[in-house]
Design an enzyme around this catalytic site. Structure first.
Site, PDB file in Angstrom:
ATOM      1  N   CYS A  73      24.932   2.446  67.369  1.00 42.77           N
ATOM      2  CA  CYS A  73      24.056   1.437  67.975  1.00 42.77           C
ATOM      3  C   CYS A  73      23.101   2.023  69.003  1.00 42.77           C
ATOM      4  O   CYS A  73      22.312   1.295  69.612  1.00 42.77           O
ATOM      5  CB  CYS A  73      24.904   0.329  68.557  1.00 42.77           C
ATOM      6  SG  CYS A  73      26.030  -0.293  67.303  1.00 42.77           S
ATOM      7  N   THR A 108      35.542   4.024  68.835  1.00 36.62           N
ATOM      8  CA  THR A 108      34.933   2.701  69.012  1.00 36.62           C
ATOM      9  C   THR A 108      34.841   2.278  70.482  1.00 36.62           C
ATOM     10  O   THR A 108      33.829   1.732  70.904  1.00 36.62           O
ATOM     11  CB  THR A 108      35.692   1.599  68.230  1.00 36.62           C
ATOM     12  OG1 THR A 108      37.051   1.573  68.664  1.00 36.62           O
ATOM     13  CG2 THR A 108      35.652   1.866  66.742  1.00 36.62           C
ATOM     14  N   HIS A 120      22.678  -2.842  77.455  1.00 39.19           N
ATOM     15  CA  HIS A 120      23.104  -2.803  76.052  1.00 39.19           C
ATOM     16  C   HIS A 120      23.855  -4.100  75.744  1.00 39.19           C
ATOM     17  O   HIS A 120      23.613  -4.734  74.720  1.00 39.19           O
ATOM     18  CB  HIS A 120      23.995  -1.587  75.802  1.00 39.19           C
ATOM     19  CG  HIS A 120      24.601  -1.577  74.443  1.00 39.19           C
ATOM     20  ND1 HIS A 120      23.857  -1.331  73.318  1.00 39.19           N
ATOM     21  CD2 HIS A 120      25.863  -1.834  74.004  1.00 39.19           C
ATOM     22  CE1 HIS A 120      24.640  -1.417  72.242  1.00 39.19           C
ATOM     23  NE2 HIS A 120      25.849  -1.723  72.630  1.00 39.19           N
ATOM     24  N   THR A 163      30.755  -7.888  73.913  1.00 32.75           N
ATOM     25  CA  THR A 163      32.184  -7.588  73.728  1.00 32.75           C
ATOM     26  C   THR A 163      32.854  -7.560  75.102  1.00 32.75           C
ATOM     27  O   THR A 163      32.205  -7.259  76.111  1.00 32.75           O
ATOM     28  CB  THR A 163      32.414  -6.221  73.045  1.00 32.75           C
ATOM     29  OG1 THR A 163      31.914  -5.174  73.886  1.00 32.75           O
ATOM     30  CG2 THR A 163      31.706  -6.164  71.700  1.00 32.75           C
ATOM     31  N   GLU A 179      29.948  -1.437  81.085  1.00 31.71           N
ATOM     32  CA  GLU A 179      28.532  -1.251  81.392  1.00 31.71           C
ATOM     33  C   GLU A 179      28.160  -1.893  82.731  1.00 31.71           C
ATOM     34  O   GLU A 179      27.398  -1.304  83.523  1.00 31.71           O
ATOM     35  CB  GLU A 179      27.645  -1.832  80.283  1.00 31.71           C
ATOM     36  CG  GLU A 179      26.153  -1.564  80.556  1.00 31.71           C
ATOM     37  CD  GLU A 179      25.229  -2.107  79.484  1.00 31.71           C
ATOM     38  OE1 GLU A 179      25.674  -2.903  78.639  1.00 31.71           O
ATOM     39  OE2 GLU A 179      24.043  -1.726  79.503  1.00 31.71           O
ATOM     40  N   LYS A 181      20.388  -9.277  73.755  1.00 32.10           N
ATOM     41  CA  LYS A 181      21.223  -9.513  72.565  1.00 32.10           C
ATOM     42  C   LYS A 181      21.806 -10.925  72.576  1.00 32.10           C
ATOM     43  O   LYS A 181      22.273 -11.409  71.543  1.00 32.10           O
ATOM     44  CB  LYS A 181      22.344  -8.474  72.476  1.00 32.10           C
ATOM     45  CG  LYS A 181      21.845  -7.094  72.076  1.00 32.10           C
ATOM     46  CD  LYS A 181      22.968  -6.122  71.808  1.00 32.10           C
ATOM     47  CE  LYS A 181      22.447  -4.726  71.532  1.00 32.10           C
ATOM     48  NZ  LYS A 181      21.920  -4.048  72.755  1.00 32.10           N
ATOM     49  N   HIS A 184      22.900  -8.327  67.542  1.00 34.07           N
ATOM     50  CA  HIS A 184      22.941  -6.875  67.649  1.00 34.07           C
ATOM     51  C   HIS A 184      22.360  -6.243  66.385  1.00 34.07           C
ATOM     52  O   HIS A 184      22.964  -6.316  65.320  1.00 34.07           O
ATOM     53  CB  HIS A 184      24.389  -6.432  67.852  1.00 34.07           C
ATOM     54  CG  HIS A 184      24.537  -5.019  68.298  1.00 34.07           C
ATOM     55  ND1 HIS A 184      23.500  -4.103  68.260  1.00 34.07           N
ATOM     56  CD2 HIS A 184      25.603  -4.346  68.801  1.00 34.07           C
ATOM     57  CE1 HIS A 184      23.939  -2.949  68.709  1.00 34.07           C
ATOM     58  NE2 HIS A 184      25.211  -3.061  69.043  1.00 34.07           N
ATOM     59  N   PHE A 193      29.082   3.117  68.959  1.00 35.69           N
ATOM     60  CA  PHE A 193      30.405   3.576  68.510  1.00 35.69           C
ATOM     61  C   PHE A 193      30.391   5.106  68.473  1.00 35.69           C
ATOM     62  O   PHE A 193      29.405   5.724  68.052  1.00 35.69           O
ATOM     63  CB  PHE A 193      30.686   3.063  67.093  1.00 35.69           C
ATOM     64  CG  PHE A 193      31.350   1.711  67.035  1.00 35.69           C
ATOM     65  CD1 PHE A 193      31.464   0.899  68.147  1.00 35.69           C
ATOM     66  CD2 PHE A 193      31.885   1.252  65.833  1.00 35.69           C
ATOM     67  CE1 PHE A 193      32.084  -0.347  68.076  1.00 35.69           C
ATOM     68  CE2 PHE A 193      32.508   0.015  65.746  1.00 35.69           C
ATOM     69  CZ  PHE A 193      32.615  -0.782  66.863  1.00 35.69           C
TER      70      PHE A 193
END
Lengths: 77, 390
Positions: free
Chosen positions: B142, B249, B282, B286, B293, B314, B319, B379
């Site tokens: 990503c 991940t 970003h 999640t 972040e 996003k 995404h 990832f």
């Protein structure tokens, strides 16, 4: 024309963007229609899809013109 | 040395062009919808961000043509024109469809591999625009789109190109991808409320929403842009690339390499955190990713946080994987040109554990030479930060 010509013409039209009505048996696949060595295999995929058959690779090498492909398919029928 | 951004192109779930996507973004719209395709019915996740309208051409070509025309470029020496177009997954749909054909004993198209290979989009763009100074396809999940822009900046700095068509493309809304990301517990399962599913920094965020599309920027050396009288949207002033070397991940919990990527980008731009008016996070929605972040951004900003707002687009775009970082760049350029920071939607209850201020509505960019920093993390622990200035 017959169903084999229709199938070949439809497949060529799909790959080259040329209208079906402009295609004729005497046309050379490479010189007249600009179908290159990779595109011919796309044409074959299109024919196989329409007619629900599998064409051996070795037989395709003999096709020079649209009519050759049609004659081959007629011969198999 | 900076690189001028002189053209923009995008095809996203918010709009078929960069201006249309930007307009919908500023209006606070969500591009996410329910997947009604038959193949989606048995999947645990049935929401995604489909591109607007019927896309007959590859997304990368559509976006590149828009950016090229927008830049007003006509004659560029082919050997001074490069392409950097990233993709996370390549032509996955081609692989999926042809695997099924193979299983059914059918012949494969001769273009199966050319359409599947990761650099297919980049190579197609290079052929279209006769770009002979190199054709690169960064593949860093990503972060791919952002890395493509970092690479474009590097080519211009090194004197290897005058103009770079840079960005990312992704076309991966397939049963295989959705089932795979769902198995990795990465996707939101809010099937009953698609437009509320992507909710970065909200306490009830439950994963990202898969989207498709492409975003392209035209990067030019400042000398080349000036010589033809081009008016840049903004400039890319710095890029920071680091790797977690931690997990395939999950991000490293300490966020140290995310922080270092941001610091490297600022240092390259010869700026400190006080120059930043906006961090385009970003933030894919999640639980773990957003939390790590947010901590890294807070550590970067320190006391400069009072002058800087965080935003997470996003929430509206979903995404776009390998195109996400390029879309961030398009939005950053427009943020600087239009002097407005887009909002983060669906932030109904900000996660109290996250020490950042997030834009809940569009906010005017403060006067002066305010800079925008954009993050893209992928990832594999791939971290890319870019700094944009007027």
């Amino acid at each position: 024309m017959n169903e084999y010509f229709d199938a070949v013409a439809e497949a060529i039209s799909e790959v080259t963007g040329r209208p079906v009505a402009t295609l004729a048996a005497a046309q050379s696949l490479r010189a007249d229609l600009g179908i290159d060595s990779l595109q011919i295999w796309e044409v074959v995929v299109g024919i196989e899809e329409q007619l629900h058959l599998r064409i051996p690779d070795a037989d395709i090498a003999k096709w020079q013109t649209v009519g050759d492909a049609v004659a081959y398919l007629e011969g198999r029928a | 040395m900076t690189a001028a951004i002189t053209g923009l192109g995008a095809i996203t779930c918010l709009g078929a062009t960069a201006p249309a996507s930007w307009k919908a973004l500023l209006a606070g719209q969500s591009g996410i919808s329910a997947l009604t395709d038959e193949w989606a019915a048995p999947l645990p996740v049935r929401i995604a961000g489909r591109v607007a309208g019927d896309a007959d051409e590859p997304f990368a070509i559509t976006a590149a043509r828009e950016a090229w025309a927008d830049a007003g470029l006509t004659e560029v020496d082919p050997e001074r024109l490069a392409v950097c177009v990233g993709s996370a997954l390549g032509g996955l749909e081609v692989a999926e469809v042809n695997s099924l054909r193979l299983r059914d004993g059918k012949r494969l198209s001769p273009y199966t591999i050319p359409a599947f290979m990761a650099n297919s989009a980049a190579a197609t763009v290079a052929i279209e625009f006769d770009a002979k100074a190199g054709c690169y396809c960064p593949t860093s999940a990503c972060a791919s789109g952002a890395e493509a822009i970092a690479q474009g900046l590097a080519l211009i700095r090194a004197g290897l190109a005058d103009v770079v068509i840079a960005g990312g493309a992704e076309a991966a809304i397939t049963s295989f991808t959705i089932a795979g990301f769902a198995a990795a517990q990465a996707l939101s399962r809010r099937n009953d409320a698609p437009q509320q599913a992507s909710r970065p920094f909200d306490v009830r965020r439950d994963g990202f929403v898969l989207s498709e599309g492409a975003a392209i920027v035209i990067l030019e050396s400042t000398a080349h842009a000036a010589a033809r009288g081009a008016q840049p949207y903004a400039h890319v002033a710095g890029a920071g690339v680091t790797s977690d070397a931690y997990h395939l991940t999950a991000p490293a919990p300490d966020g140290a390499q995310q922080l270092r990527a941001m610091r490297l980008a600022l240092a390259e731009a010869d700026l400190d955190a006080f120059a930043l008016a906006c961090v385009a996070a970003h933030a894919s929605s999640t639980q773990t990713g957003d939390a790590v972040e947010a901590q890294a951004i807070a550590a970067l900003l320190g006391k400069a946080a009072t002058n800087c707002i965080v935003t997470a687009t996003k929430s509206q775009t979903g995404h776009l994987l390998g195109a996400a970082g390029a879309l961030q760049a398009v939005f950053a350029a427009l943020t600087i040109r239009d002097r407005v920071i887009p909002a983060t939607i669906n932030l109904d209850e900000p996660d109290a554990n996250l020490p950042i201020d997030v834009a809940l509505k569009p906010i005017a960019l403060p006067p002066g030479d305010a800079a925008v920093l954009a993050n893209s993390f992928g990832f594999g622990g791939q971290n890319v930060s870019l700094v944009f200035i007027p």
